[in-house]
Structure formats: structure tokens, C-alpha cells
Design a protein around this motif. Structure first.
Motif, short mmCIF file in Angstrom:
data_model
loop_
_atom_site.label_atom_id
_atom_site.label_comp_id
_atom_site.label_asym_id
_atom_site.label_seq_id
_atom_site.Cartn_x
_atom_site.Cartn_y
_atom_site.Cartn_z
N ILE B 32 5.09 8.22 -0.35
CA ILE B 32 5.34 8.34 -1.78
C ILE B 32 5.39 6.98 -2.47
O ILE B 32 4.82 6.80 -3.54
CB ILE B 32 6.66 9.10 -2.02
N LEU B 33 6.09 6.06 -1.86
CA LEU B 33 6.33 4.81 -2.56
C LEU B 33 5.21 3.78 -2.37
O LEU B 33 4.75 3.19 -3.33
CB LEU B 33 7.68 4.21 -2.14
N SER B 34 4.79 3.58 -1.13
CA SER B 34 3.77 2.56 -0.94
C SER B 34 2.39 3.15 -0.79
O SER B 34 1.38 2.47 -0.91
CB SER B 34 4.09 1.74 0.32
N GLY B 35 2.35 4.46 -0.54
CA GLY B 35 1.05 5.11 -0.38
C GLY B 35 0.29 4.60 0.83
O GLY B 35 -0.91 4.83 0.95
N SER B 36 1.01 3.92 1.74
CA SER B 36 0.29 3.30 2.86
C SER B 36 -0.47 4.34 3.69
O SER B 36 -1.55 4.08 4.16
CB SER B 36 1.24 2.50 3.74
N GLU B 37 0.12 5.54 3.80
CA GLU B 37 -0.56 6.58 4.58
C GLU B 37 -1.84 7.04 3.89
O GLU B 37 -2.78 7.46 4.54
CB GLU B 37 0.36 7.78 4.77
N LEU B 38 -1.83 6.95 2.57
CA LEU B 38 -3.02 7.38 1.82
C LEU B 38 -4.12 6.34 1.91
O LEU B 38 -5.30 6.66 1.89
CB LEU B 38 -2.66 7.58 0.34
N LEU B 81 2.09 -4.53 -11.89
CA LEU B 81 0.77 -4.57 -11.23
C LEU B 81 0.90 -5.06 -9.79
O LEU B 81 0.19 -4.61 -8.90
CB LEU B 81 -0.20 -5.43 -12.02
N GLY B 82 1.84 -5.99 -9.57
CA GLY B 82 2.06 -6.51 -8.22
C GLY B 82 2.53 -5.42 -7.28
O GLY B 82 2.20 -5.40 -6.10
N ASN B 83 3.36 -4.52 -7.83
CA ASN B 83 3.91 -3.44 -7.00
C ASN B 83 3.04 -2.20 -6.98
O ASN B 83 3.39 -1.21 -6.34
CB ASN B 83 5.30 -3.04 -7.51
N LEU B 84 1.94 -2.26 -7.72
CA LEU B 84 1.10 -1.07 -7.82
C LEU B 84 0.32 -0.87 -6.52
O LEU B 84 -0.54 -1.68 -6.17
CB LEU B 84 0.13 -1.22 -9.01
N HIS B 85 0.65 0.19 -5.81
CA HIS B 85 -0.04 0.44 -4.54
C HIS B 85 -1.19 1.42 -4.71
O HIS B 85 -2.19 1.35 -4.04
CB HIS B 85 0.94 0.98 -3.50
N PHE B 86 -0.98 2.37 -5.61
CA PHE B 86 -2.03 3.36 -5.85
C PHE B 86 -1.83 3.92 -7.26
O PHE B 86 -0.77 3.76 -7.86
CB PHE B 86 -1.97 4.49 -4.82
N ILE B 87 -2.86 4.59 -7.74
CA ILE B 87 -2.77 5.21 -9.07
C ILE B 87 -2.87 6.72 -8.87
O ILE B 87 -3.89 7.24 -8.41
CB ILE B 87 -3.90 4.72 -10.00
N GLN B 228 -9.15 -2.93 -4.94
CA GLN B 228 -8.49 -2.54 -3.67
C GLN B 228 -7.38 -1.51 -3.86
O GLN B 228 -6.62 -1.25 -2.94
CB GLN B 228 -7.88 -3.77 -2.94
N LYS B 229 -7.25 -0.98 -5.05
CA LYS B 229 -6.21 0.07 -5.25
C LYS B 229 -6.86 1.44 -5.11
O LYS B 229 -7.99 1.64 -5.53
CB LYS B 229 -5.58 -0.04 -6.65
N LYS B 230 -6.10 2.35 -4.53
CA LYS B 230 -6.61 3.71 -4.37
C LYS B 230 -6.31 4.54 -5.62
O LYS B 230 -5.22 4.42 -6.21
CB LYS B 230 -5.93 4.38 -3.18
N PHE B 231 -7.24 5.36 -5.99
CA PHE B 231 -6.99 6.38 -7.01
C PHE B 231 -6.69 7.67 -6.24
O PHE B 231 -7.58 8.21 -5.59
CB PHE B 231 -8.22 6.59 -7.89
N VAL B 232 -5.45 8.11 -6.32
CA VAL B 232 -5.07 9.29 -5.54
C VAL B 232 -5.05 10.51 -6.46
O VAL B 232 -4.23 10.58 -7.38
CB VAL B 232 -3.69 9.11 -4.89
#
Lengths: 341, 668
Positions: B32-38, B81-87, B228-232
Motif C-alpha cells: 500500500i505505501l511503497s507499492g514495491s510489490e507492484l 514527488l520524492g515520496n511518490l512511489h506510484f500513481i 520510473q513511476k508506475k501507474f497503478v
């Protein structure tokens, strides 16, 4: 763009407002006692009807209902033809109650074949026992056909079927079996949903609280505005409906929006919905669920004809309940005038 | 007074409420927070029972909430923006809206085209609204020129044109253009029933993925911080989509194109097909998607902590409770042990210890009478006159559950009466070194909840208590909504019956909690019949299961304690019965647990179905998954679901545990 105006008139004054000659009388069949009351009223007031077009629901005529249990489809058809005093010029449209598109097609084909200029004819439409999706789509069709004026008849039931009218047994008494489809858009009333807007849901409250809850869950509205029938046909109905809808009304965000409109006055209901719409249309997609009495549902229909961007959602019953009401009380005449700009 | 637990459906919550009540479930924090799994995996199917919290999670991950939350917290552009892991792009499948893309005299192929086109418009509008939101909060790291270029690139890509007027260089303008295309879809749908040969026409008809994958690529090219950001794409309530609609979306999942990925929320059995539009392709787990099941990830201890945090946060956010410093749901609901409840049943009041030991009085208790009766039946050596001496050694006035355990053991006949007296006494004296202590202790510990039910059967009309934080957590059956509903009802009843004395007392009586649990249980049961398609069949099955399970609680031998589940070889079931079970699981009436091995090696795995524990009060059964009834045969299940009342009654009676103590229950 259409603008609708109208008035409500009680039974005894009907003669003063109806023309003496009516071209088309539209109605439907049902086993409720109020089914032929509108027609009988016209008869006793000496109003001449050139042609009757009656929707014969398969679910009604296929049901064994009467007297000695020996009734057949043919006997049922004959029974309903006799209560509507059918003559050779009258037309029975055999349709499925749960599929209003069949009804729409049959009716549309008929009037396109038989009436070149339907907008020139006087039409009276008794929707007392007509299922809601049917009268919604038929009124929309008449609007599309640029008809200017329609007379609508509605006979109130004396009561709805109850076992006991006390609080303890209330839920059991009114709680019908859950034979409904998941809520879906009424045919041709999907409005125009903007996915960037939140949803607001206006529910005209009926006695089946679970249906209201299902609609709320399906639509996922940010705002729900329940409208309860008041004054109601009988004084206690107003409170019964609140009690039976406690599952949605327990939400403080919902109960604070509770509004009232008279059960027998579609124009008041339409006005009430219009106020809600004006206040919220910029931020919300408005959906309406006409679960309450038919005159209120008519108000909803008239509103949506004027505001086609709103949608109507409805959990369709999956089986016909022939004993949903008992007896009858007043008959109302609603005169609708469409102003096609 | 405001009930802190009013509003338990995330669907009905405003964004502000989601932010206000949000608690991150520990095991899902990476997702949920970092989206690392996504970022590192294929699209995810996020499965969970009805009311487990899927919608709340997906909504929380949406850009709307994330932007709003950062705005509330005063977070500046660089930090955001620095903390933005995914949109996150959230879209919920609204059942009624999806149902309009069918029939009306239009072919299935044409509907496919229209639905694909509509879905592209919807997601594209969501992308552009996201840009507008970012701009509104000053979170977009492009200047005016960059902004104009982005809009023109988007316009060119979507509509193959450039804005004619410079004042049209806005996101709003793009949204309006897309909206006009969307209106055409609705106009067509609304008018089709009145047309003889309806034909959909539009200036543009978007093909599958053209905007869903194409637009993020343009955004990524224009906005440096989005590289490099994911659009989820967060698609919620996938179960509402028809099979045909799922085929279309499955194809998008199969051929997902970076930077886009999908996180799809669905109830169990909500995926109607894993096929795609291409007949030779289907979705393969791990290669094309990964499944995360809420119930599997959130373990029991995580869950306990999670619901506690959720409830405490709600209390903190409610003025009356905040002012009275009542923040701890565990303390408000409290805890009572089985021993406490046993004393309540026998002495009629909650007490930690009894006032005075008085065997003469105690031996008049109904369950002690029963023990005497069984003793006299079982062994000729004991006469009525000397039975008091034996009973004295087999009962414990402080803990009637010991009496009940001994009553069961006498009935089972595994211990001699003498031996049982000795073991009881050494257990009560806490002689842990004695080798006989441990087996007895284990037996007691394992069965004490079952013994409560047995004890209650001698004290009608006493009912099982369902109160306390831990019991509520178990009744909720892993579904957060159930827990919140239980709390809601308890607080509501307290407000109503005691005029809100909770603010002074700081707790809610157990009786009040039990009353509330009964109400929620009954309400849950009532809603079952409204389940589309098989509501009445599922209700009928639940009713039979409740009666069968309940009958086993009065088994004098407690041969199977705390029955709450059944198992069946699903491969033997008819398709219709399977459908009913799947539907029951989809609506969380039954919960499917890990399959069991069959009796002999090589037997197929048996499917395990637990009755949602929220129904425990309705049938006066346990809220734990410990015991099961003997394996269902396919034909029994068929009859319980589709049989007539007489047939159902026969099968139910066959499966019930009928003892001399109990009268047969008449179900139908």
C-alpha cells in the motif's frame, strides 16, 4: 428538452377534467383488486373509450389464482378481458413482466402501425398495477413521440398485505423474500454518468428496506437522500417505512438527509427531487431508486424525462407477487402536459 | 451522541473519512505505501471476503486520497514527488452501470467495441483528472511551457488534433472533450431500445489499451518526476464485471505495458474467467498476475492488532470519547473467561470468586444433579446415600467447568470413577509434577468452551454470552466490517438503554454486547436471502447447517467439540451445488479454508467450508473453527440446497447429533 406540468385530481372530480371521448385507454392486468377500478370509474362516469390497449403479463395469466384452482391461461385471459369489457377493437399485448423491452416493442409496433399521428390522440393510462419499469419506458416513448398531454389514473390500495401490524412482527409481515435481481439501470434510463463525479443516490423509500440497502451498496453513493412518503395512504405507513428501512437510516450521514413527499402526489415528489438535483448536480451523478409508492415513482419518472442525465436504478423482482395489496381506496387522475420545446 | 462506529462501508465514505480513519494493515504496508510489490511483480489480484477492507485499501491508494492527504499534511512539492512511489488510478465497477452494456438488440461484438471504447475514456479521464489534481495542489514539477506541451501532446495523441485556441490548453478542456464522447455512449445506450437497428457512431472509437497504456507514456515523457513511476490502475469490485467485460480487461492484464500495472480487487470466486479475447491465451498465475488474499496475508495476531487500531482511531476521532479519554476498545469491551461465564450460568451473576462454599447448596445445582444421575447409572458401587462423597471429589464450586469435564469423562467411561476423583483433586491442588496432571489439563483447556455450551444446556433459558473484545474479533470472522458493525450495535444499544453511561463507566456490559451480537447475527442472516441468484438456497443451507451444528453441542460425550465447519469432496458435486457454494463464499456466508487430506493416500483433497462466525449467536454455536461434522455426501448437500422441505428435514435429522438430553429440533 421537455418540461412537464400537471395536476392531481381525486376520483369524484375526474368527470370534470376528463374529455368525454378518449381515443386510447392503456392499462395492464394484475390479481390485485384495484386492477379494474380505473376502468370502472370511466365507465360509471360515462366516458367513452374508442380503444383499450391492455398489457397481459405472462406471469399473471399463467398463475393459478382463482376460485376453484382450475383456472387455465385461457380462462385467465377471458377473465381479464371481461373485467376490461373487451370488444373487437381492443388489443391485448402479451408480454413478459420482467422484460419491459418486449412490452415496449409490442406497443411501439402497434402504434406505429395503427396511428400515424399519435400525438393528436387523447390517451388515458391506468398504471395502478403496472410494474414500474413498464410505465417508465412507456411514458418515455410517449414523450419521444411528442405527445402533448396524457391522463394518468392511479388507484390507491386499501392496504398492503400484512400478517400483523405491530412492531414485533413488522419485519416478518412486510419482509418479502429476496427474489430480486441485483439493482440495475432501468431500460433507457441510464442517464449520463460522469466518472469524475461522485454519486448521489435519491431513494424513494418503500417497505423493503433490504432492497434499499442493496441499491445503496451497489451504487456506492457519497450522498444518499431518502424520501419517505408523507402524508401516506394510511397514517402508519410513514412510520412503518422508516422502521423497515432502519438498515440504511442508521447511517447518520443518510438519516440527516431524510426528506418527505406526499405518497399520492407525483408532482410534489418531482419538485422535491428537483430541489435535490439543483443543489447537487454540479458535484454528483444523480441516481434515483423508485422503491416507494407508484405515484412517487411517477414523480421520479417525470423528473428524469426532464433531466435525462440522471439515471434510474431498480432491483427487478424475479417473481410476481399477486397479493402485494388488498382492496382499494381513492382513484387519482394526474394530468401530464409535455412542453416539447 | 455520535456513534464512533457509524459508517462502516468504505463505499459510502467520503475521502476525508477514509483519511481520518485510515490504519495501515501491517503485512500489507509494502503493497500500500511503497507499492514495491507492484513495481516488481506482474499485476495483482487482490482477493478478500465481503467487508474485509479491500475497497478502503484501494481507495486509500488512489491519487485522489494521496494528493488530498499530502495537502492536508502540508507536504511540499519536492517531498511529495520524492515520496511518490506510484500513481493510483481508482475505478470501481458499479454493477448497474456495467449491466447496461448488453442486449438492447445489439450484438455481443458491438457491445465489446462499445465497452472497450468506454473503458478507455473512463481511465483516460481519470489520468487527466489526476494531472489536474496535482496541478491544483502544486505538485506538478513542470512550468507553464511544459504544461502546455503536455496538454498538446495529449490532445494530439488522444484526438489527433491540436487545440485551436490557446485558452483551450487546459486539462479541463481535454476532460470536456472526453466527456462529450462518453455522453455519446450513454445517449446510444438510452436510445437503443427505441431504435429499429441501433448503430453506435462516434467521432473516435478507441481500441483496447490505446489510451490506458498510451497516455501514461506521454505523461512520463513530459513530467521528469514521473519517470520510473508506475501507474497503478486500481479496479475495484471486479466481480461486478460480466464475463465478456472480464475478457476485455484480462486481455489488458495479459498485455500490460509499462509504466502501467493493475491491482484488481475482487471477492473470492469473483473472477468469472481467466481467458482473454485471444482464444489461444489465458491469464497464467505468476507469469501474468499474482494473487494476494487478504485473509492469507493478515494473520490472526495481525488482525487482532489491526481491528484494535481501527476501533481506537475511531474513538479518538469522536469528540465525546476523546474528551473523556476513552480510546481503548479492548478495555471498553473487556474480557471474560470461560470460567467467569460458567459461574455466571450457575450462580446467575458475574463473579470472579464465589462468596461462600456450600456443598449442600451446590449439590442442588442442575448440572450436579445430572452428574449424580449419570454416576448412579454408570456404576452399581455407588449408591444414592454415598454419592455425595464421590460428587464432592468431582466438582469444583469455583469452577463448574471442572464438573462438566468430569461429567463428560464419566459418560465416555475412559477413567474409572476412583481415578477420576484422584485426577480431579490433584488438578485442583495444582500438582503439576504428577504425570496425570498434564493430560487432564490439556483436556480441560481444549474443551472448556465446548463445556460452556454443555453447561448452558442444563440451565434454560440461559443463553451463551457473546461479548468481549476477543470474542467480537472472532465473531467478525476476519472481516473488518463485521467487527465494526458489532461495535456499532453495542455502542448504539448502550446509548439507547443506558443513555450513554459508557462515558462514565468506560465499558459496555457483556449482556449488552451479547444482545448486540445477537442483533448483528440475525441481520447478517436476514441479508443472505438477498444474495442474487442463490439467496434462498444459501439461506436454506445455512439454516440446516445451523441446526445440525447446534445439535452437536449437546452431545454428552462431546465427541466433536465446537462444530462450525463441514468438508466435502467438491469434485463429486453437481455444477449447481458448486455454484451455490462458490456464491456463498463470494458473499462470505461460508469461508473456504485450506483443503484437508482425504482418509487414505491418493484420495482427493477435501474442501473445507466454515460458517461465517458472525452467525454463531444466531445458532448458539461456537465462534472458533475447531470441530466438523462427518463428511457431506454430494447427494446430502444437493438435498439441503435444492430439496423440498420434507427431504431437507430428513437429511438434517440424519446429520444431527440426537441425544437423550435433547429433543429433536423441528426445522421446517
Amino acid at each position: 428538452m421537455v418540461k412537464i406540468y400537471g395536476i392531481s385530481i381525486e376520483g369524484e372530480l375526474i368527470n370534470d377534467y376528463l374529455p368525454q371521448d378518449i381515443d386510447i385507454f392503456i392499462s395492464s392486468i394484475g390479481w390485485e383488486e384495484r386492477c379494474p377500478v380505473g376502468w370502472n370509474l370511466l365507465k360509471t362516469n360515462g366516458i367513452k373509450v374508442k380503444r383499450k390497449i391492455v398489457f397481459f403479463y405472462d406471469e399473471v395469466i399463467n398463475r393459478r389464482e382463482s376460485f376453484d384452482g382450475s383456472d387455465t391461461r385461457e380462462q385467465n385471459i377471458a377473465h381479464f378481458k371481461s373485467i376490461f369489457d373487451f370488444t373487437d377493437s381492443d388489443i391485448s399485448l402479451f408480454v413478459e413482466m420482467l422484460d419491459e423491452s418486449t412490452g415496449l416493442r409490442s406497443f411501439n409496433d402497434l402504434i406505429e402501425k395503427e396511428y400515424d399521428d399519435i400525438d393528436q390522440f387523447s390517451i388515458i393510462f391506468d398504471f395502478s398495477v403496472m410494474v414500474k419499469p413498464y410505465f417508465f419506458i412507456l411514458l418515455k416513448l410517449m414523450n419521444n413521440k411528442k405527445i402533448r398531454k396524457i391522463y394518468l389514473l392511479y388507484t390507491e390500495p386499501k392496504t398492503y398485505v400484512v400478517k400483523k401490524l405491530n412492531f414485533e412482527h413488522l419485519k416478518e409481515a412486510y419482509f418479502t423474500r429476496g427474489n430480486y435481481t441485483p439493482p440495475r439501470d432501468m431500460l433507457s434510463f441510464s442517464g449520463c454518468q460522469n466518472c469524475l463525479k461522485e454519486d448521489a443516490l435519491v431513494i424513494l423509500l418503500g417497505f423493503e428496506g433490504q432492497r434499499a440497502k442493496e441499491v445503496t451498496n451497489e451504487i456506492n453513493p457519497e450522498v444518499t437522500i431518502p424520501i419517505n412518503g408523507f402524508p401516506s395512504y394510511r397514517p402508519e405507513f410513514k412510520d412503518i417505512s422508516l422502521l423497515l428501512n432502519d438498515e440504511i437510516l442508521k447511517e447518520s450521514q443518510i438519516v440527516k438527509n431524510l426528506q418527505y413527499a406526499p405518497s399520492n402526489n407525483p408532482f410534489e415528489t418531482k419538485h422535491e427531487i428537483s430541489l435535490i438535483y439543483k443543489e447537487r448536480k454540479n458535484r454528483y451523478n444523480i441516481s434515483l431508486a423508485p422503491l416507494g409508492p407508484k405515484p412517487m415513482a411517477l414523480g421520479c419518472c417525470l423528473f428524469v424525462l426532464e433531466n435525462p442525465e440522471c439515471r434510474v436504478v431498480y432491483p427487478y423482482p424475479m417473481e410476481y407477487n399477486s397479493k402485494s395489496s388488498l382492496g382499494y381506496e381513492k382513484t387519482w387522475l394526474y394530468i401530464i402536459e409535455f412542453d416539447h420545446e | 451522541m455520535i456513534n464512533p462506529f457509524a459508517g462502516f462501508n468504505a463505499n459510502l465514505m467520503e475521502d476525508d473519512d477514509i483519511i481520518k480513519y485510515w490504519i495501515t494493515p501491517g503485512p500489507l504496508s509494502d503493497l500500500i505505501l511503497s507499492g514495491s510489490e507492484l513495481i516488481s511483480s506482474p499485476p495483482i489480484l487482490f482477493m478478500g471476503g465481503r467487508g474485509c477492507g479491500k475497497t478502503m485499501i484501494l481507495k486509500y491508494m488512489s491519487n485522489e486520497i494521496q494528493i488530498k492527504k499530502s495537502g492536508f499534511d502540508g507536504i511540499k512539492k519536492d517531498e511529495f514527488l520524492g515520496n511518490l512511489h506510484f500513481i493510483g488510478i481508482y475505478y470501481r465497477f458499479d454493477g448497474p452501470s456495467l449491466s447496461i452494456f448488453q442486449k438492447r438488440g445489439i450484438s455481443e461484438i458491438e457491445w465489446e467495441t462499445i465497452f472497450r471504447h468506454y473503458l478507455e475514456i473512463v481511465i483516460c479521464k481519470k489520468y487527466i483528472q489526476m494531472l489536474e489534481n496535482l496541478k491544483l495542489y502544486d505538485y506538478l514539477d513542470i512550468d507553464d511551457t511544459g504544461n502546455k506541451k503536455l496538454i498538446r501532446d495529449l490532445e494530439k495523441y488522444i484526438f489527433d488534433s491540436y487545440p485551436l485556441e490557446t485558452e483551450n490548453d487546459t486539462f479541463e478542456y481535454l476532460i470536456e472533450k472526453l466527456e462529450s464522447l462518453s455522453k455519446k455512449v450513454f445517449k446510444f445506450i438510452n436510445n437503443a431500445p427505441f431504435s429499429k437497428n441501433p448503430k453506435f457512431e462516434s467521432d473516435f472509437i478507441f481500441s483496447s489499451g490505446s489510451l490506458i497504456f498510451g497516455v501514461p507514456a506521454i505523461i512520463e515523457n513530459n513530467i521528469p518526476s514521473f519517470k520510473q513511476k508506475k501507474f497503478v490502475i486500481l479496479l475495484d469490485e471486479y466481480e461486478n464485471a460480466s464475463k465478456q467485460q472480464q475478457l476485455i480487461i484480462n486481455t489488458l492484464i495479459k498485455h500490460v505495458q509499462p509504466p502501467v500495472t493493475f491491482l484488481i480487487g475482487s471477492r473470492f470466486f469473483g473472477i468469472k474467467t481467466f481467458d482473454t479475447m485471444n482464444k489461444d491465451e489465458f491469464l497464467m498465475e505468476d507469469a501474468d498476475y499474482r494473487t494476494i488474499s487478504f485473509e492469507d496475508v493478515v494473520t490472526d495476531s495481525d488482525y487482532l492488532q489491526f481491528i484494535q487500531d481501527i476501533a481506537n482511531k475511531r474513538l479518538e476521532k469522536t469528540e465525546d470519547f476523546r474528551n473523556h479519554e476513552i480510546f481503548n476498545i479492548e478495555k471498553i469491551l473487556g474480557y471474560f473467561s470461560p470460567e467467569d461465564e460458567a459461574r455466571k450460568i450457575v450462580y446467575g451473576k458475574w463473579t470472579k470468586e464465589i462468596d461462600r462454599h456450600d456443598f449442600e447448596k451446590y449439590k442442588q445445582k442442575k448440572h450436579v444433579h445430572k452428574m449424580r444421575e449419570v454416576l448412579l447409572q454408570k456404576t452399581k458401587k455407588i449408591k444414592y446415600e454415598n454419592s455425595d462423597d464421590v460428587i464432592k471429589n468431582l466438582v469444583c464450586e469455583d469452577n463448574p467447568l471442572i464438573d462438566m469435564l468430569n461429567l463428560v469423562l464419566i459418560t465416555r467411561g475412559k477413567y474409572s470413577i476412583e481415578e477420576l476423583q484422584q485426577v480431579t483433586q490433584l488438578y485442583l491442588k495444582n500438582e503439576k509434577n504428577d504425570p496425570r496432571y498434564k493430560p487432564y489439563d490439556q483436556l480441560y483447556d481444549k474443551n472448556k468452551l465446548a463445556l460452556i455450551f454443555k453447561l448452558i444446556s442444563y440451565y434454560p433459558p440461559t443463553q451463551k454470552e457473546y461479548g468481549g473484545f476477543r470474542v467480537f474479533s472472532m465473531l467478525s470472522s476476519g472481516l473488518i466490517r463485521n467487527f465494526i458493525e458489532l461495535c456499532y450495535q453495542s455502542f448504539k444499544n448502550d446509548f439507547f438503554y443506558t443513555s450513554g453511561s459508557i462515558l462514565q463507566k468506560k465499558y459496555i456490559d457483556f449482556e449488552m454486547q451479547t444482545k448486540s451480537a445477537n442483533i448483528r447475527s440475525e441481520k447478517f442472516f436476514k441479508t443472505i436471502e438477498n444474495i442474487p441468484e442463490y439467496g434462498n438456497e444459501i439461506k436454506s443451507l445455512v439454516q440446516s447447517l445451523g441446526a445440525i451444528y447446534s445439535s452437536w453441542y449437546s452431545d454428552p460425550r462431546i465427541s466433536e467439540p465446537e462444530i462450525t465447519y463441514f468438508y466435502v469432496d467438491k469434485t463429486t458435486l453437481s455444477p449447481k451445488v458448486k455454484d451455490v457454494l462458490d456464491k456463498a463464499v463470494q458473499w462470505s456466508v461460508l469461508q473456504q479454508k485450506e483443503s484437508m487430506k482425504g482418509k487414505t493416500p491418493g484420495d482427493p483433497l477435501l474442501d473445507v467450508y466454515v460458517l461465517n462466525h458472525i452467525l454463531a449467536p444466531k445458532f448458539s454455536i461456537s465462534y472458533r473453527s475447531r470441530g466438523r461434522i462427518p463428511q457431506f455426501m454430494a447427494e446430502d448437500l444437493e438435498i439441503l440446497i435444492f430439496g423440498n422441505n420434507t427431504q431437507k428435514s430428513q437429511i438434517t435429522t440424519k446429520l444431527m447429533r440426537i441425544s437423550l438430553d435433547t429433543q429433536q429440533m423441528h426445522l421446517f
